[in-house]
Design a protein around this motif. Structure first.
Motif, short mmCIF file in Angstrom:
data_model
loop_
_atom_site.label_atom_id
_atom_site.label_comp_id
_atom_site.label_asym_id
_atom_site.label_seq_id
_atom_site.Cartn_x
_atom_site.Cartn_y
_atom_site.Cartn_z
N ASN A 1 0.89 -1.09 0.06
CA ASN A 1 -0.08 -0.09 -0.11
C ASN A 1 0.91 1.19 0.16
OD1 ASN A 1 -2.52 -1.36 -0.03
ND2 ASN A 1 -2.42 -1.68 2.13
N GLU B 1 3.52 3.00 -5.17
CA GLU B 1 2.40 3.13 -6.42
C GLU B 1 3.07 3.62 -7.89
OE1 GLU B 1 -1.13 6.27 -7.18
OE2 GLU B 1 0.09 6.61 -5.74
N ASP C 1 -2.74 5.02 -16.88
CA ASP C 1 -3.78 5.27 -17.24
C ASP C 1 -3.85 6.33 -18.59
OD1 ASP C 1 -2.47 7.06 -15.77
OD2 ASP C 1 -4.49 8.27 -15.12
N LYS D 1 -3.18 -4.41 -14.06
CA LYS D 1 -4.57 -4.88 -13.70
C LYS D 1 -5.46 -4.07 -13.88
CE LYS D 1 -7.35 -8.15 -10.98
NZ LYS D 1 -7.33 -8.98 -9.76
N ARG D 2 -5.15 -2.83 -13.40
CA ARG D 2 -6.18 -1.67 -13.30
C ARG D 2 -6.57 -0.77 -14.57
NH1 ARG D 2 -3.35 1.91 -9.71
NH2 ARG D 2 -2.53 2.69 -11.77
N ASP D 3 -5.26 -0.66 -15.19
CA ASP D 3 -5.30 0.47 -16.41
C ASP D 3 -5.05 -0.34 -17.96
OD1 ASP D 3 -5.44 2.61 -14.53
OD2 ASP D 3 -3.43 2.70 -14.62
N SER E 1 2.17 5.11 -11.33
CA SER E 1 1.21 5.98 -12.12
C SER E 1 1.67 6.35 -13.61
CB SER E 1 1.15 7.36 -11.53
OG SER E 1 2.30 7.89 -11.24
N HIS F 1 -5.31 -4.21 -18.43
CA HIS F 1 -6.36 -5.30 -18.80
C HIS F 1 -7.60 -4.90 -19.17
CE1 HIS F 1 -3.38 -8.39 -16.22
NE2 HIS F 1 -2.84 -8.13 -17.32
N PRO F 2 -8.27 -4.04 -18.48
CA PRO F 2 -9.52 -3.66 -19.39
C PRO F 2 -9.60 -3.49 -20.53
CG PRO F 2 -9.14 -2.70 -16.87
CD PRO F 2 -7.98 -3.20 -17.57
N VAL G 1 -0.42 -4.51 -10.08
CA VAL G 1 -1.60 -3.73 -9.63
C VAL G 1 -2.03 -2.76 -10.64
CG1 VAL G 1 -2.49 -2.01 -7.91
CG2 VAL G 1 -1.45 -4.18 -7.23
N ALA G 2 -1.13 -2.03 -11.18
CA ALA G 2 -1.14 -0.85 -12.07
C ALA G 2 -1.75 -1.52 -13.44
CB ALA G 2 -0.12 -0.03 -12.35
#
Length: 307
Positions: A58, A61, A66, A204-206, A63, A208-209, A201-202
């Motif tokens: 946590n 990060e 996106d 999968k979030r940004d 960035s 993979h969709p 994490v990034a």
């Protein structure tokens, strides 16, 4: 005495420890790798160990990924299928003591026209990363700039960069490894784990969709490896390619940095070894090719310009 001091007393013991972790990385079982490292850290009383214990997932990060949506919105031609993300340290940081150094990230976007990422098993993509001549996709990334940042690693990364015992000579067959060497090795693995987890994490979030997969590499840090983060769930991935996997890349394929040894009184054997190492390094500097980071992206650019 810490348990790993006895394990690392032999090169075989240290190798077995690291190979077990590489196997977990290869299976993308980061939870199991974290459990092993956390157990070692729990009984390791040292400043680096304390930094590792404080570096939770946590607290780090990634960035910038996106921005991929905007980058590819107006692209023509083949669609982007894969992002290549490399984590590394800036070169020549040995001259910048006193500052805090975060790793940096660089990324490139590729289509399947550059390389058949979509239908190539992860193991083959990873093997291509280790190609000494450079992977087949080098220099073929899309002309799009991605600006990524990774934050939260500064204190630990800096401590490892300037650690006093990044090397351990076993000339006299010692019964145990120095505690400071143990903390360095475990600290490096914890850094690699958190870097991989933060990027995952990034991605999968940004990514993979959007249906994009990622090839992730860690370079100029210990350990060095590459892995593939597929864009599909386990059932879809099983139908199209092997499950996402990672593999260590042989050290000979990477730039070798000069090691800062623990300060101690020099003996005759130390001096002879230093002379031999310096001569070897000078020879390597004259003959070695581009480093892993350069090969991943740039092999094709000189050829393209010449053409």
């Amino acid at each position: 005495m810490h348990r790993l001091q006895e394990v690392f007393a032999t090169a075989q013991g240290e190798r077995a420890f690291e190979e077990s972790l590489h196997a977990l990385f290869a299976a993308s079982d980061f939870d199991a790798a974290e459990a092993i490292l956390a157990e070692e850290l729990a009984t390791l009383d040292s400043p680096v160990a304390e930094m590792c214990r404080s570096l939770s997932l946590n607290s780090v990060e990634v960035s910038g990924l996106d921005d991929v949506v905007d980058c590819i919105a107006d692209m023509e031609g083949e669609p982007v299928s894969t992002a290549l993300i490399v984590a590394a340290n800036m070169p020549d940081l040995a001259f910048e003591k006193g500052n805090t150094h975060e790793p940096f990230l660089t990324a490139g976007l590729f289509t399947d026209e550059a390389y058949g990422f979509t239908n190539t098993p992860a193991a083959e993509i990873i093997a291509e990363c280790a190609n000494e001549e450079g992977p087949a996709w080098a220099g073929k990334e899309e002309d799009i700039e991605l600006y990524l940042e990774i934050e939260g690693f500064g204190p630990l990364n800096t401590a490892l960069l300037f650690h006093k015992q990044r090397h351990f000579f076993r000339d006299d067959n010692p019964a145990q490894a120095p505690l400071r060497y143990v903390e360095y090795v475990v600290g490096c693995w914890w850094r690699a784990l958190r870097i991989q987890q933060a990027i995952a994490v990034a991605v999968k979030r940004d990514l993979h969709p959007l249906g994009l997969q990622a090839v992730v590499a860690v370079e100029d840090m210990r350990p060095e490896f590459a892995c593939v983060l597929a864009a599909h769930d386990a059932e879809q991935t099983a139908e199209r390619r092997a499950a996402p996997e990672a593999a260590s890349i042989e050290p000979d394929n990477f730039i070798q940095r000069k090691v800062v040894e623990e300060e101690k009184e020099m003996t005759g054997a130390d001096l002879r070894r230093m002379v031999a190492e310096n001569a070897s390094e000078e020879s390597e500097e004259e003959t070695k090719g581009p480093g892993f980071f350069s090969r991943l992206f740039r092999r094709g650019r000189a050829a393209d310009k010449a053409a």
